[in-house]
Design a protein around this motif. Sequence first.
Motif, short mmCIF file in Angstrom:
data_model
loop_
_atom_site.label_atom_id
_atom_site.label_comp_id
_atom_site.label_asym_id
_atom_site.label_seq_id
_atom_site.Cartn_x
_atom_site.Cartn_y
_atom_site.Cartn_z
N THR B 196 0.83 -1.21 0.00
CA THR B 196 0.00 0.00 0.00
C THR B 196 0.86 1.26 0.00
O THR B 196 0.55 2.21 -0.70
CB THR B 196 -0.94 0.03 1.22
OG1 THR B 196 -0.18 -0.17 2.41
CG2 THR B 196 -1.99 -1.05 1.10
N TRP B 197 1.93 1.27 0.76
CA TRP B 197 2.77 2.47 0.79
C TRP B 197 3.42 2.71 -0.56
O TRP B 197 3.68 3.84 -0.95
CB TRP B 197 3.85 2.36 1.89
CG TRP B 197 3.29 2.47 3.28
CD1 TRP B 197 2.09 2.00 3.71
CD2 TRP B 197 3.91 3.11 4.40
NE1 TRP B 197 1.92 2.30 5.05
CE2 TRP B 197 3.03 2.97 5.49
CE3 TRP B 197 5.12 3.76 4.60
CZ2 TRP B 197 3.32 3.48 6.76
CZ3 TRP B 197 5.42 4.27 5.86
CH2 TRP B 197 4.52 4.12 6.94
N ALA B 227 -5.81 2.88 -1.37
CA ALA B 227 -4.60 2.71 -0.56
C ALA B 227 -4.82 3.21 0.85
O ALA B 227 -4.37 2.59 1.83
CB ALA B 227 -3.43 3.42 -1.21
N LEU B 230 -6.81 0.62 2.82
CA LEU B 230 -6.00 -0.55 3.17
C LEU B 230 -4.93 -0.20 4.20
O LEU B 230 -4.72 -0.92 5.16
CB LEU B 230 -5.34 -1.13 1.91
CG LEU B 230 -6.30 -1.60 0.81
CD1 LEU B 230 -5.53 -2.11 -0.38
CD2 LEU B 230 -7.24 -2.68 1.35
N ALA B 231 -4.24 0.95 3.98
CA ALA B 231 -3.08 1.27 4.81
C ALA B 231 -3.48 1.76 6.20
O ALA B 231 -2.64 1.79 7.10
CB ALA B 231 -2.22 2.33 4.13
N TYR B 235 -5.28 -2.19 7.92
CA TYR B 235 -4.07 -2.30 8.73
C TYR B 235 -4.41 -2.26 10.23
O TYR B 235 -3.94 -3.08 11.02
CB TYR B 235 -3.18 -1.13 8.33
CG TYR B 235 -1.82 -1.02 8.96
CD1 TYR B 235 -0.71 -1.62 8.38
CD2 TYR B 235 -1.63 -0.23 10.09
CE1 TYR B 235 0.55 -1.47 8.93
CE2 TYR B 235 -0.37 -0.07 10.65
CZ TYR B 235 0.72 -0.69 10.06
OH TYR B 235 1.96 -0.52 10.60
#
Lengths: 251, 251
Positions: B196-197, B227, B230-231, B235
């Motif tokens: 993701t990063w 992103a 997700l991040a 997470y």
Amino acid sequence: DSLNQAQYDTVYNFFSLVIAAQLFASIFMLVSLNRVLPRYRQAMTVAAVVCGIAAYHYFRIFDSFKTAFVTDAVGGRGDYVQVAGASFNEGYRYVDWLLTVPLLLLELIAVLALARRVQTRLLARLIPASALMIALGYPGEISGDDGLRGLFGVLSTIPFVYILYVLFVELTRSLDRQPASVRKTISQLRLLLLLTWGVYPIAYFLPMLGLDGADAWVGKQLGYSIADILAKALYGLIIYRIARMKSFADD
Amino acid sequence: DSLNQAQYDTVYNFFSLVIAAQLFASIFMLVSLNRVLPRYRQAMTVAAVVCGIAAYHYFRIFDSFKTAFVTDAVGGRGDYVQVAGASFNEGYRYVDWLLTVPLLLLELIAVLALARRVQTRLLARLIPASALMIALGYPGEISGDDGLRGLFGVLSTIPFVYILYVLFVELTRSLDRQPASVRKTISQLRLLLLLTWGVYPIAYFLPMLGLDGADAWVGKQLGYSIADILAKALYGLIIYRIARMKSFADD
Ligand SMILES: CC1=C(/C=C/C(C)=C/C=C/C(C)=C/C=O)C(C)(C)CCC1
Ligand SMILES: CC1=C(/C=C/C(C)=C/C=C/C(C)=C/C=O)C(C)(C)CCC1
């Protein structure tokens, strides 16, 4: 005065950054309240309230800024000028400080959990002095006159110096009874206080040094924003850290 | 640039999706706080705060988008063009990242509950590096110049690579002491982080590859939105899962 787009956006983003930092520091501290012993919860509640008050004022400052500067360029890609019928209200900050500065000092004393007598004596000096400092600064800030600005600035510096005296001389005597690790963190906290609080009088006297124009104005807003995050949110988190360390030490 | 109705609506819906995902991930984690042992609550509180900060910024991004693009077609069935006097502020994302990226790293380290010394050492590297990475990206993002964009992008990649090194090389050494099932989940988490990063620097360099126009812009907004979910939210939920597993293992 007018701002170009990069200047406008940067001020805008910093104001928003302060809102986010204060609001979520406040929520974080409230949620973490029961991770410290009851005797330190007073200090943390005050820290959370201070950040909440700051978030509220920055919502207002942000709004005031958005109304006061406008552009007619498509996509905002142009100069932002001051609108007719609205002003960017610098006075807000003093309202914020009048509430938060005494509370910041209260936090610091409360987390030490000193003997009640010592605590009362210190607060009886710090709180009136800090309120006086802010009250004396206000007339100087809103006056357009450099002479008045200088006069009230100097008057306001007297209680400021007195506060520093109490914190660095009188308070030091009460620190020996704190655990060693806590003593170190408190010294750091006091240093942070000195460095961040020093920003405000410097910003106050800058216009008298002839520093003016859009760049100086933007610099001042960013300086205030950063100092406010450090002096309230970071400061509050260090208070939390001290409270955690002391909670372990006392157990 | 102008967007057609489908493009406008899609961006609108994705921004709203991000708000919903972050806000309720945050609430879920706060409500679930006491389902993990006290030593993991720090990590979960930080995870909840990160999603809260993201929700706040997406409210602003959403608002900025709604003000910046307008149409005069009846029922909105037409092209959306950039309005005079307002811009879609891409800078917000950097404000968000400046706060959340260091906190995401803090979450990761906090949930491992390593020895205090190891924890401090890792964070002393990760947090300044991540703040530096974001701060270096900002001037490149707001400059209209491809050369400056490239220069600051490369500078910002240096701390990025360093962060990956610390996470994938140094951190690995501290993982043997984690229970086997946890070790696997942590590896998955780290992989999620990498994938993701990686989206952010790719999106940053895309305009330099000549990918431009409305489609590319819409793609970028959707990419960032996914992103970000997700991040931060996914997470955070994995952090919760790790905290639950470790709470059972420690009991
Ligand atoms: C000495 C002095 C001042 C001091 C201001 C201070 C010390 C403000 C602190 C504010 C804080 C800590 C805000 C919260 O974060 C004034 C009023 C500018 C007037 C000029 C002289
Ligand atoms: C390397 C690099 C960048 C990295 C950005 C990253 C890694 C952002 C991560 C954001 C996250 C995780 C957000 C939260 O969900 C920039 C600044 C785009 C500039 C170009 C080079």
